[in-house]
Design an enzyme around this catalytic site. Structure first.
Site, PDB file in Angstrom:
ATOM      1  N   PRO A  44     -72.272 -30.237  32.050  1.00  0.00           N
ATOM      2  CA  PRO A  44     -73.338 -29.711  32.910  1.00  0.00           C
ATOM      3  C   PRO A  44     -74.211 -30.824  33.505  1.00  0.00           C
ATOM      4  CG  PRO A  44     -73.167 -28.401  30.910  1.00  0.00           C
ATOM      5  CD  PRO A  44     -72.208 -29.538  30.758  1.00  0.00           C
ATOM      6  N   GLU A  46     -62.381 -35.071  41.138  1.00  0.00           N
ATOM      7  CA  GLU A  46     -61.551 -36.278  40.975  1.00  0.00           C
ATOM      8  C   GLU A  46     -62.090 -37.437  41.829  1.00  0.00           C
ATOM      9  OE1 GLU A  46     -57.728 -36.096  39.842  1.00  0.00           O
ATOM     10  OE2 GLU A  46     -57.607 -33.945  39.547  1.00  0.00           O
TER      11      GLU A  46
HETATM   12  C1  LIG Z   1     -63.308 -26.507  41.752  1.00  0.00           C
HETATM   13  C2  LIG Z   1     -63.599 -27.635  40.802  1.00  0.00           C
HETATM   14  C3  LIG Z   1     -62.707 -27.928  39.780  1.00  0.00           C
HETATM   15  C4  LIG Z   1     -62.982 -28.951  38.870  1.00  0.00           C
HETATM   16  N1  LIG Z   1     -62.113 -29.201  37.834  1.00  0.00           N
HETATM   17  C5  LIG Z   1     -62.423 -30.137  36.900  1.00  0.00           C
HETATM   18  C6  LIG Z   1     -61.586 -30.337  35.752  1.00  0.00           C
HETATM   19  O1  LIG Z   1     -60.530 -29.713  35.607  1.00  0.00           O
HETATM   20  N2  LIG Z   1     -61.973 -31.235  34.796  1.00  0.00           N
HETATM   21  C7  LIG Z   1     -63.125 -31.964  34.920  1.00  0.00           C
HETATM   22  O2  LIG Z   1     -63.416 -32.768  34.028  1.00  0.00           O
HETATM   23  N3  LIG Z   1     -63.932 -31.793  35.995  1.00  0.00           N
HETATM   24  C8  LIG Z   1     -63.611 -30.904  36.982  1.00  0.00           C
HETATM   25  N4  LIG Z   1     -64.452 -30.697  38.064  1.00  0.00           N
HETATM   26  C9  LIG Z   1     -65.706 -31.435  38.122  1.00  0.00           C
HETATM   27  C10 LIG Z   1     -65.688 -32.558  39.131  1.00  0.00           C
HETATM   28  O3  LIG Z   1     -64.853 -33.600  38.719  1.00  0.00           O
HETATM   29  C11 LIG Z   1     -67.151 -33.012  39.357  1.00  0.00           C
HETATM   30  O4  LIG Z   1     -67.795 -31.947  40.027  1.00  0.00           O
HETATM   31  C12 LIG Z   1     -67.233 -34.293  40.165  1.00  0.00           C
HETATM   32  O5  LIG Z   1     -66.851 -35.388  39.387  1.00  0.00           O
HETATM   33  C13 LIG Z   1     -68.644 -34.551  40.710  1.00  0.00           C
HETATM   34  O6  LIG Z   1     -69.583 -34.459  39.705  1.00  0.00           O
HETATM   35  P1  LIG Z   1     -70.891 -33.530  39.874  1.00  0.00           P
HETATM   36  O7  LIG Z   1     -70.481 -32.208  40.376  1.00  0.00           O
HETATM   37  O8  LIG Z   1     -71.639 -33.613  38.602  1.00  0.00           O
HETATM   38  O9  LIG Z   1     -71.724 -34.210  41.029  1.00  0.00           O
HETATM   39  P2  LIG Z   1     -72.712 -35.447  40.835  1.00  0.00           P
HETATM   40  O10 LIG Z   1     -72.038 -36.547  40.122  1.00  0.00           O
HETATM   41  O11 LIG Z   1     -73.997 -34.960  40.305  1.00  0.00           O
HETATM   42  O12 LIG Z   1     -72.920 -35.878  42.355  1.00  0.00           O
HETATM   43  C14 LIG Z   1     -73.768 -35.158  43.254  1.00  0.00           C
HETATM   44  C15 LIG Z   1     -73.763 -35.880  44.594  1.00  0.00           C
HETATM   45  O13 LIG Z   1     -74.290 -37.207  44.415  1.00  0.00           O
HETATM   46  C16 LIG Z   1     -73.351 -38.148  44.909  1.00  0.00           C
HETATM   47  N5  LIG Z   1     -73.373 -39.353  44.079  1.00  0.00           N
HETATM   48  C17 LIG Z   1     -73.326 -39.427  42.718  1.00  0.00           C
HETATM   49  N6  LIG Z   1     -73.316 -40.714  42.337  1.00  0.00           N
HETATM   50  C18 LIG Z   1     -73.340 -41.474  43.479  1.00  0.00           C
HETATM   51  C19 LIG Z   1     -73.338 -42.862  43.749  1.00  0.00           C
HETATM   52  N7  LIG Z   1     -73.276 -43.769  42.762  1.00  0.00           N
HETATM   53  N8  LIG Z   1     -73.399 -43.248  45.043  1.00  0.00           N
HETATM   54  C20 LIG Z   1     -73.422 -42.350  46.044  1.00  0.00           C
HETATM   55  N9  LIG Z   1     -73.418 -41.015  45.854  1.00  0.00           N
HETATM   56  C21 LIG Z   1     -73.370 -40.589  44.597  1.00  0.00           C
HETATM   57  C22 LIG Z   1     -71.997 -37.463  44.812  1.00  0.00           C
HETATM   58  O14 LIG Z   1     -71.058 -38.044  45.703  1.00  0.00           O
HETATM   59  C23 LIG Z   1     -72.359 -36.050  45.181  1.00  0.00           C
HETATM   60  O15 LIG Z   1     -72.402 -35.926  46.564  1.00  0.00           O
HETATM   61  C24 LIG Z   1     -64.175 -29.707  39.012  1.00  0.00           C
HETATM   62  C25 LIG Z   1     -65.058 -29.425  40.063  1.00  0.00           C
HETATM   63  C26 LIG Z   1     -64.774 -28.412  40.958  1.00  0.00           C
HETATM   64  C27 LIG Z   1     -65.732 -28.146  42.088  1.00  0.00           C
END
Ligand SMILES: Cc1cc2nc3c(=O)[nH]c(=O)nc-3n(C[C@H](O)[C@H](O)[C@H](O)COP(=O)(O)OP(=O)(O)OC[C@H]3O[C@@H](n4cnc5c(N)ncnc54)[C@H](O)[C@@H]3O)c2cc1C
Length: 401
Positions: free
Chosen positions: A129, A368
Site C-alpha cells: 500500500p 513493472e
Molecule cells: C493493474 C495493475 C497490476 C499490478 N500488478 C502487480 C503485481 O502483480 N505485482 C506487484 O508487485 N505489483 C503490481 N502492480 C503494482 C505496480 O507495480 C505499481 O503500481 C508501480 O510499481 C507503481 O507504484 P505506485 O503505484 O506505488 O506508484 P508510486 O511509486 O507512488 O508513483 C506515483 C507517481 O510518482 C512517480 N514517481 C515515483 N518515483 C519517481 C521518481 N523517482 N522520479 C519521477 N517520478 C517518480 C511515478 O512515476 C508515478 O507517476 C500492479 C499495478 C497495476 C495498476
C-alpha cells in the site's frame, strides 16, 4: 546476420494462440469485461496450448519454446485482451522464469513443474500500500525462527492475488538493513495460498483490465519453511529486479499487440464510417493517426524482438527490455487514445472494443516500472549513472539449453 523470419515453431505458436484467442475469448470478452469477471476456465485452455510453461524447459514440465515464443504469445494474447497477457506476465515472466533461474532443484520440482504444467497458478508480490516504485519502502518482514521464517505484511495491486496458488514474495529479513534502506537486507520467498495466516481479496474499484483479477493479500505471521527461501538470504532485491526483466518483456510484447489491435480496429472503422461524403479514412488527419499506429507497432515489435534475441543468447538485456517496455506501453496509450478518436462517439461506447483498449492500456504505463522510472533508467544508462552488474544467476540461454 539479422534474420527477421520466424522459425516454423514460432510461426505455429503465433498462429495457434491467435486462432485460439479469436475463437474462445474474443466473442466473450466484452461480456467478461463488463461483468468484471475473471474466467478461470481460460486457464486449462492456456495450459493445453503450453502457454503456462511456454519458455520453461521440458524437463521442468514446460513447452521448451524459446523466448521469442513467449513474446509472440504475449502479443497475440493482448491483441484480444490485456487480462490474458497479464496471466503470462506474472505466472511465466515474473514467477516461473525466476524459479527456473534462481530456484533450487527441490523448489523447481515442487513449484516450477506444476506451474509450467498449468496445475498451479503463480504470481509476484512486491508492491505494498505504501510502496510501489520505491521498492525499498516495503514494510513486510520475514523473521527467522529456527527452520522457518515468519512473514508479516500486506501486498497490494497484485495481479491474480485472489486466484493464484503460489506467490513469489519479497520481505525484509534483516531489520537493521531495513532501517537503513539497504536492499541487501531483503529476501525472496515462495508462499502458498494454503499457508496458515494468508488471506487475499480482489480490488473492486479498478477501472481497467476488468476481465483480469487484481487484488491484495495479507500475511499474518505466515510460517514459511526455510526451503522456500529463493536464492540466498539478502538476494531478494536482486531477484525482484531480475524477475522484472522477464515480466517487462511480456508487457512490451503485449503492448505491441494492443497497438496492432488499435490499428486494425481503426483501419476497419475508417473504411466503413463516412463523413463529408467520403470514408473517414480519406481525411488526411485520420490517415495521420493510422500511420502513427503502424510506425509505433513496427518499432515496438522490433524492440521486443531484440530483447528476446538477447534472452535467447543468454545476454544481459535489462536496458533493452526496459526500453522496449517503456516505448511500447507509451505508444499503446497513444494508439488507444487515437483509436477512440477515430471511432468518434462510437469509440466512447463499449459497443466497440477500442474503449476497452483505452482503459486497459494505462495499467502497463504504471506497472513493472512507471513511464517516469523507465525514462530515468534510460537517461542514467546514457549518462553513466547506471550500469548493470552481473547477477549470481542468469536466465538460461535458450540456444544452449
Ligand atoms: C493493474 C495493475 C497490476 C499490478 N500488478 C502487480 C503485481 O502483480 N505485482 C506487484 O508487485 N505489483 C503490481 N502492480 C503494482 C505496480 O507495480 C505499481 O503500481 C508501480 O510499481 C507503481 O507504484 P505506485 O503505484 O506505488 O506508484 P508510486 O511509486 O507512488 O508513483 C506515483 C507517481 O510518482 C512517480 N514517481 C515515483 N518515483 C519517481 C521518481 N523517482 N522520479 C519521477 N517520478 C517518480 C511515478 O512515476 C508515478 O507517476 C500492479 C499495478 C497495476 C495498476
Amino acid at each position: 546476420m539479422l534474420d527477421f523470419d520466424l522459425t516454423e515453431e514460432q510461426r505455429l505458436l503465433e498462429q495457434s494462440v491467435h486462432e485460439w484467442a479469436a475463437r474462445e475469448v474474443a466473442p466473450r470478452i466484452r461480456e467478461l469485461d463488463r461483468a468484471h469477471k475473471f474466467d478461470p476456465g481460460i486457464l486449462p485452455q492456456m495450459a493445453e496450448l503450453g502457454l503456462l510453461g511456454v519458455s520453461v524447459p521440458t524437463e521442468y514440465g514446460g513447452a521448451g519454446m524459446d523466448y521469442i515464443c513467449l513474446g509472440l504469445a504475449s502479443e497475440e494474447l493482448e491483441y484480444v485482451d490485456t487480462s490474458l497477457r497479464v496471466i503470462l506476465s506474472v505466472h511465466v515472466g515474473l514467477n516461473s522464469l525466476t524459479l527456473l533461474s534462481w530456484g533450487t532443484e527441490d523448489q523447481k520440482q515442487r513449484y516450477l513443474v506444476p506451474q509450467a504444467q498449468g496445475k498451479k497458478l503463480a504470481t509476484y508480490g512486491l508492491t505494498e500500500p505504501s510502496a510501489g516504485s520505491d521498492a525499498r519502502g516495503i514494510q513486510t518482514v520475514a523473521i527467522k525462527k529456527g527452520d522457518r521464517y515468519e512473514l508479516t505484511g500486506e501486498k497490494m495491486w497484485i495481479s491474480l492475488a485472489d486466484v493464484a496458488d503460489n506467490f513469489l514474495v519479497f520481505a525484509w529479513s534483516d531489520l537493521e538493513k531495513k532501517k537503513q534502506r539497504d536492499p541487501s537486507g531483503m529476501s525472496a520467498f515462495i508462499v502458498e495460498r494454503g499457508f496458515k495466516g494468508f488471506s487475499s481479496g480482489t480490488l473492486t474499484e479498478k477501472w481497467g483490465i476488468l476481465a483480469g483479477n487484481t487484488g491484495h493479500f495479507k500475511m499474518d505471521g505466515v510460517e514459511v519453511p526455510a526451503e522456500n527461501l529463493v536464492g540466498k538470504e539478502g538476494e531478494g532485491f536482486k531477484i525482484a529486479m531480475f524477475a522484472l526483466d522477464q515480466g517487462r518483456y511480456t508487457v512490451a510484447a503485449g503492448a505491441t499487440g494492443l497497438i496492432r489491435a488499435c490499428r486494425d480496429a481503426s483501419v476497419n472503422y475508417a473504411k466503413q464510417r463516412k463523413a463529408f461524403g467520403v470514408e473517414i479514412g480519406s481525411h488526411q488527419l485520420v490517415k495521420e493517426l493510422i500511420a502513427q499506429m503502424e510506425s509505433d507497432y513496427q518499432a515496438s515489435r522490433l524492440l521486443w524482438h531484440r530483447a528476446g534475441w538477447l534472452k535467447n543468447a543468454g545476454r544481459r538485456n535489462t536496458r533493452e527490455t526496459g526500453l522496449a517496455k517503456w516505448f511500447s506501453t507509451v505508444a499503446s496509450e497513444r494508439a488507444a487514445g487515437d483509436a477512440v478518436q477515430i471511432h468518434g462517439a462510437n469509440g466512447y461506447s463499449d459497443e466497440y472494443p477500442v474503449g476497452r483498449f483505452y482503459r486497459n492500456c494505462k495499467g502497463a504505463v504504471i506497472y513493472e516500472g512507471t513511464r517516469e522510472i523507465h525514462k530515468i533508467m534510460q537517461a542514467d544508462y546514457l549518462l553513466g549513472y547506471r550500469t548493470d552488474r552481473p547477477t549470481r544467476c542468469d536466465l538460461p540461454a535458450w540456444e544452449t539449453r
